[in-house]
Design a protein around this motif. Structure first.
Motif, mmCIF file in Angstrom:
data_model
loop_
_atom_site.group_PDB
_atom_site.id
_atom_site.type_symbol
_atom_site.label_atom_id
_atom_site.label_comp_id
_atom_site.label_asym_id
_atom_site.label_seq_id
_atom_site.Cartn_x
_atom_site.Cartn_y
_atom_site.Cartn_z
ATOM 1 N N LYS A 1 -0.062 6.574 -7.922
ATOM 2 C CA LYS A 1 0.337 7.091 -6.670
ATOM 3 C C LYS A 1 1.622 6.285 -6.441
ATOM 4 O O LYS A 1 0.773 5.116 -6.349
ATOM 5 C CB LYS A 1 -0.629 7.303 -5.721
ATOM 6 N N GLY A 2 2.211 6.463 -5.739
ATOM 7 C CA GLY A 2 3.178 5.723 -5.093
ATOM 8 C C GLY A 2 4.739 4.436 -6.360
ATOM 9 O O GLY A 2 5.448 4.437 -4.652
ATOM 10 N N ALA A 3 4.480 5.664 -6.946
ATOM 11 C CA ALA A 3 5.058 4.924 -7.862
ATOM 12 C C ALA A 3 6.975 5.755 -7.514
ATOM 13 O O ALA A 3 6.797 6.901 -7.577
ATOM 14 C CB ALA A 3 4.757 5.585 -9.961
ATOM 15 N N ILE A 4 7.963 5.128 -8.083
ATOM 16 C CA ILE A 4 9.107 5.350 -8.571
ATOM 17 C C ILE A 4 9.889 5.603 -9.148
ATOM 18 O O ILE A 4 9.718 4.323 -9.960
ATOM 19 C CB ILE A 4 10.283 4.505 -7.364
ATOM 20 N N ILE A 5 9.823 6.511 -9.820
ATOM 21 C CA ILE A 5 10.780 6.793 -11.177
ATOM 22 C C ILE A 5 12.245 7.190 -10.765
ATOM 23 O O ILE A 5 12.895 7.766 -10.655
ATOM 24 C CB ILE A 5 10.494 8.217 -12.038
ATOM 25 N N LEU A 6 12.876 6.216 -11.270
ATOM 26 C CA LEU A 6 14.842 6.280 -11.411
ATOM 27 C C LEU A 6 14.697 7.542 -12.606
ATOM 28 O O LEU A 6 14.539 6.939 -13.852
ATOM 29 C CB LEU A 6 15.241 4.899 -11.801
ATOM 30 N N TYR B 1 2.749 16.308 -6.353
ATOM 31 C CA TYR B 1 2.777 15.455 -6.667
ATOM 32 C C TYR B 1 3.944 14.515 -6.328
ATOM 33 O O TYR B 1 3.836 13.228 -6.435
ATOM 34 C CB TYR B 1 3.275 15.742 -8.176
ATOM 35 N N MET B 2 5.591 15.102 -6.303
ATOM 36 C CA MET B 2 6.192 14.282 -6.056
ATOM 37 C C MET B 2 7.100 14.936 -5.131
ATOM 38 O O MET B 2 7.270 15.909 -4.818
ATOM 39 C CB MET B 2 7.269 14.161 -7.550
ATOM 40 N N ILE B 3 8.247 14.404 -4.138
ATOM 41 C CA ILE B 3 9.288 14.068 -3.815
ATOM 42 C C ILE B 3 10.278 13.419 -4.157
ATOM 43 O O ILE B 3 10.390 12.467 -5.073
ATOM 44 C CB ILE B 3 8.850 14.117 -2.177
ATOM 45 N N GLY B 4 11.277 13.729 -4.212
ATOM 46 C CA GLY B 4 12.510 13.587 -4.119
ATOM 47 C C GLY B 4 13.429 14.006 -4.811
ATOM 48 O O GLY B 4 13.784 15.549 -4.540
ATOM 49 N N ASP C 1 0.979 -0.956 -0.113
ATOM 50 C CA ASP C 1 -0.035 -0.160 0.006
ATOM 51 C C ASP C 1 1.099 1.412 -0.261
ATOM 52 O O ASP C 1 1.809 0.697 0.430
ATOM 53 C CB ASP C 1 -1.064 0.109 1.314
ATOM 54 N N PHE C 2 -0.009 2.232 -0.077
ATOM 55 C CA PHE C 2 0.978 3.319 0.130
ATOM 56 C C PHE C 2 1.997 3.807 0.588
ATOM 57 O O PHE C 2 3.001 4.255 0.554
ATOM 58 C CB PHE C 2 -0.103 4.987 -0.557
ATOM 59 N N LYS D 1 18.189 9.769 -3.416
ATOM 60 C CA LYS D 1 19.096 10.112 -4.522
ATOM 61 C C LYS D 1 19.271 9.165 -5.690
ATOM 62 O O LYS D 1 18.684 8.449 -5.894
ATOM 63 C CB LYS D 1 20.428 9.833 -4.383
ATOM 64 N N GLY D 2 18.218 10.728 -6.993
ATOM 65 C CA GLY D 2 18.244 9.839 -8.576
ATOM 66 C C GLY D 2 16.571 9.709 -8.558
ATOM 67 O O GLY D 2 16.813 8.698 -9.516
ATOM 68 N N LYS D 3 15.948 9.528 -7.687
ATOM 69 C CA LYS D 3 14.608 8.410 -7.235
ATOM 70 C C LYS D 3 13.767 9.580 -7.599
ATOM 71 O O LYS D 3 14.013 11.110 -6.562
ATOM 72 C CB LYS D 3 14.912 8.400 -6.384
ATOM 73 N N ILE D 4 12.708 9.795 -7.812
ATOM 74 C CA ILE D 4 11.381 10.705 -7.485
ATOM 75 C C ILE D 4 9.825 9.977 -7.302
ATOM 76 O O ILE D 4 9.720 8.589 -7.520
ATOM 77 C CB ILE D 4 10.549 11.261 -8.950
ATOM 78 N N PHE D 5 9.660 9.560 -6.073
ATOM 79 C CA PHE D 5 8.259 8.976 -4.938
ATOM 80 C C PHE D 5 7.284 10.312 -5.649
ATOM 81 O O PHE D 5 6.926 11.687 -5.451
ATOM 82 C CB PHE D 5 8.803 9.187 -4.227
#
Length: 134
Positions: A41-46, A68-71, A9-10, A23-27
């Protein structure tokens, strides 16, 4: 906590992202959907493995609403600028290459036309000098 589909879950994803290095990621904190593109929602983008399209999409999204995002947002903007510069260089090289090809084709066409004009015999009206025999 795991749902019935065996996915996290989220809240669990968020805690794991916060616990590890960002580092190097967006959540993604919210769902994003536009046309054919959906980021859940909850996707981690490299960021280092992301396409130029997704980088541009994420930068626009962050500029609209930063919730919308953190990281690693700084890296997001740096990579988007670098890849835009690379893309513009490639496009410029491709344009120059196409212009050179067009000039070459134009010259070839001129030479072909000149050869054809030289090879064409002058057209003289053909008159029948022989009298018909009856």
């Amino acid at each position: 906590m795991i749902d019935i589909w065996r996915g996290r879950d989220f809240e669990t994803l968020y805690k794991q992202f916060r616990a590890k290095s960002a580092k190097g990621k967006i959540f993604m904190m919210r769902d994003y959907q536009s046309g054919d593109t959906t980021i859940g929602k909850g996707a981690i983008i490299l960021l280092h493995r992301t396409s130029l399209f997704i980088l541009g999409l994420l930068t626009e999204l962050y500029l609209k609403d930063s919730r919308y995002m953190i990281g690693d947002i700084g890296l997001l903007f740096c990579l988007a600028q670098e890849r835009n510069k690379e893309l513009s260089k490639k496009l410029e090289q491709l344009r120059a290459k196409n212009i050179d090809r067009a000039r070459l084709r134009k010259m070839q066409l001129r030479h072909i036309l000149k050869r054809k004009q030289k090879s064409i015999k002058s057209l003289k009206p053909h008159t029948n000098t022989h009298k018909k025999q009856k």
